[in-house]
Design an enzyme around this catalytic site. Structure first.
Site, PDB file in Angstrom:
ATOM      1  CB  VAL A 432      -0.961  -0.038   1.136  1.00 53.34           C
ATOM      2  CG1 VAL A 432      -1.701   1.386   1.356  1.00 53.34           C
ATOM      3  CG2 VAL A 432      -2.018  -1.170   1.389  1.00 53.34           C
ATOM      4  CD1 TRP A 435      -1.301   0.839  -6.509  1.00 49.25           C
ATOM      5  CD2 TRP A 435      -2.115   2.350  -4.847  1.00 49.25           C
ATOM      6  NE1 TRP A 435      -2.409   1.575  -6.959  1.00 49.25           N
ATOM      7  CE2 TRP A 435      -2.788   2.340  -5.766  1.00 49.25           C
ATOM      8  CE3 TRP A 435      -2.400   3.289  -3.660  1.00 49.25           C
ATOM      9  CZ2 TRP A 435      -4.137   3.171  -5.922  1.00 49.25           C
ATOM     10  CZ3 TRP A 435      -3.387   4.051  -3.802  1.00 49.25           C
ATOM     11  CH2 TRP A 435      -4.251   3.946  -5.027  1.00 49.25           C
ATOM     12  CG  HIS A 436      -0.715   5.702  -0.694  1.00 46.95           C
ATOM     13  ND1 HIS A 436      -0.989   4.356  -0.278  1.00 46.95           N
ATOM     14  CD2 HIS A 436      -1.793   6.399  -0.962  1.00 46.95           C
ATOM     15  CE1 HIS A 436      -2.471   4.303   0.002  1.00 46.95           C
ATOM     16  NE2 HIS A 436      -2.726   5.661  -0.338  1.00 46.95           N
ATOM     17  CG  ASP A 437       5.105   8.952  -4.120  1.00 42.46           C
ATOM     18  OD1 ASP A 437       5.843   8.549  -5.080  1.00 42.46           O
ATOM     19  OD2 ASP A 437       4.930  10.076  -4.074  1.00 42.46           O
TER      20      ASP A 437
END
Length: 551
Positions: A432, A435-437
């Site tokens: 996660v 995935w965000h950055d």
């Protein structure tokens, strides 16, 4: 403490839309406690609430507005606003991108709505219209970079058709994780850097040149398609047969696939580029999307959509008020806390989190409203206000709900689910975060979230609800634990999405640098304790109505 902003976070609850069986609803009612809203205990809480919440707003405003001692350090980050001649804090790049393009997006919604009605009148296939409109939308949004997006889509589709389920899902995950890294590393692959002769194509990159930033949502949809396709091969159930025989629940729409013939390239592209949900979700699984493309849902009605639109407008206006009267984002960006009290520093952090909550809630609800106008009902994200959460595990079920459900279906359960909860949560939150950055502070955020869930899990094992619920002290023990949870969640999210590790260290140092720090911490804990008791009673009231949101 819960504050008035929570009123804008909740959709009007309709028990017909809560995915619970009648037996479970009846069980919720049996387990519900007597109402405490009119007890002497809660009247004390109301007095504290009325006295404290206004001070929270005033502290954040005085710490960050034009009268602040540090105002000159971040004044240049403010723009001219539209409310009573005040300046506006439009310094958050992510929300500024949405806010500045909101008129264009609103125009796109109107155009899409009118053309959809025209297409329906002409009996044009729904998915054919979706692909046609999306082709124009992507060309405007990303320019020639649309070719790169389609190339990645094609490779992922070929993977789904080239392997069996086990190998295919491994290859799918490896491919999509590599794409996340490459997109970040090469910043969208400039044509000129790949083939110098094609550099002229970099001239027109559309309204959103960094297509790779929003492509993270496409990664989720590509994995969803491949997984749903492999599941349909392993368990060939046809939801169309169930549709004829029985009512189809939301769970059915996700877990039971359409006929195998529907897992074709055209439907795959229509799903990936569906315009209302393309930029930021909410995330709809492939199976659910195909079903809703064929069948109207009873949850979609003109009245409900109109009310939802009014709530979206209310959220936007609340955000505008915050940005015009609290410059907490700009202040946090310079990280200067000298001259501020412990209350002011902590409220800058708190309302920074409020701004983060709203800057995510507003786009998600805007795009969900667009989908509802198009007769598609995606999951609702953020079904509770940020200030109406006390459980670290339940918080994520309510925050980015559609993403949480995606993670459960496509990552957590395939990893073994609750058989290895801590290990799997560590893997999940690491993904996660990436995935965000791909940043160290987000990786720290993911690991902190996993770490902070451990005390809650341990407490539930040591003090099981079945054994302790009947004891009067149990509610207060849970409230003390919930206060600790709230502190930990705020710290983790300040690290991940606001001030970073160094910024949080500086905030905490300045809060506790004077003798007032410890008394203030104890007073704040007492206020949070009151807020948690209100949260408990909100959920008890829902249980009395047979509602269980599981968060």
């Amino acid at each position: 403490m819960i504050n008035p902003l929570y009123l804008f976070s909740l959709e009007v609850l309709d028990t017909r839309l809560i995915p619970e069986s009648h037996d479970k609803l009846n069980q919720n009612k049996r387990n519900a406690t007597q109402s405490r809203w009119r007890t002497p205990e809660f009247f004390v809480y109301y007095i504290i609430f009325v006295a404290v919440v206004p001070q929270m707003f005033l502290a954040a405003m005085s710490a960050s507005n034009e009268k602040s001692v540090n105002y000159h350090l971040y004044e240049d980050k403010l723009a001219q606003g539209w409310i009573l001649g005040r300046k506006v804090d439009n310094s958050d790049a992510q929300y500024a991108g949405f806010r500045n393009k909101l008129p264009i997006l609103a125009g796109a919604v109107v155009l899409h709505y009118v053309l959809r009605r025209t297409a329906n009148a002409l009996r044009i296939r729904r998915l054919l219209f979706d692909v046609g409109f999306a082709a124009i939308f992507l060309a405007v949004l990303h320019g020639f970079s649309t070719v790169k997006i389609l190339a990645i889509y094609v490779v992922n589709f070929l993977i789904s058709k080239s392997f069996n389920k086990r190998a295919g899902m491994i290859v799918t995950w490896i491919f999509n994780i590599i794409i996340l890294f490459l997109n970040e590393w090469y910043e969208g692959y400039k044509f000129g850097s790949v083939i110098p002769g094609l550099g002229i194509l970099d001239i027109y990159c559309g309204l959103l040149p960094r297509w790779d930033v929003n492509f993270n949502f496409s990664v989720l949809r590509m994995i969803s398609y491949n997984y749903d396709y492999y599941e349909s091969l392993a368990n060939p159930n046809d939801i169309e047969k169930k549709h004829l025989d029985d009512a189809v629940s939301e769970s059915d729409r996700i877990s039971i696939g359409p006929p195998n013939a529907d897992y074709n390239f055209f439907n795959y592209i229509a799903y990936l580029v569906y315009t209302p949900l393309y930029i930021a979700g909410p995330i709809l699984t492939f199976n659910d999307f195909i079903y809703q493309s064929k069948h109207s849902l009873p949850s979609v009605s003109q009245k409900r959509t109109l009310l939802y639109g009014l709530r979206v407008l209310a959220c936007i206006l609340v955000m505008e008020w915050l940005l015009h009267y609290m410059y907490v984002v700009a202040l946090s960006s310079v990280g200067v806390w000298e001259g501020l009290s412990a209350l002011q520093i902590s409220m800058v952090g708190f309302f920074n989190l409020k701004t983060i909550w709203l800057k995510l809630l507003i786009p998600w609800r805007f795009f969900r409203l667009w989908a509802l106008l198009d007769q598609i009902d995606p999951p609702e994200n953020m079904i509770r206000c940020m200030s109406n959460n006390y459980s670290a595990s339940a918080f994520w079920r309510a925050w980015h709900k559609s993403y949480h459900r995606w993670v459960i279906r496509y990552l957590y359960v395939p990893l073994g689910g609750a058989k290895h909860p801590i290990r799997n949560m560590l893997i999940v939150f690491t993904f996660v975060a990436f995935w965000h950055d791909i940043q160290l502070r987000l990786l720290a955020w993911g690991w902190l979230i996993t770490l902070f869930v451990v005390p809650e899990v341990a407490a539930k094992l040591v003090f099981p609800a079945k054994k302790w619920r009947s004891r009067p002290i149990y509610r207060h023990m849970c409230a003390i634990g919930a206060v600790s949870n709230i502190y930990m969640m705020m710290l983790a999210n300040l690290v991940g999405f606001a001030v970073g590790i160094d910024g949080l260290r500086d905030m905490l140092r300045d809060i506790f640098s004077s003798w007032t720090g410890i008394p203030y911490f104890l007073f704040t804990s007492a206020c949070l304790f009151v807020g948690v008791q209100i949260m408990f009673e909100v959920r008890a009231q829902e249980a009395r109505q047979g509602i269980n949101l599981r968060c």
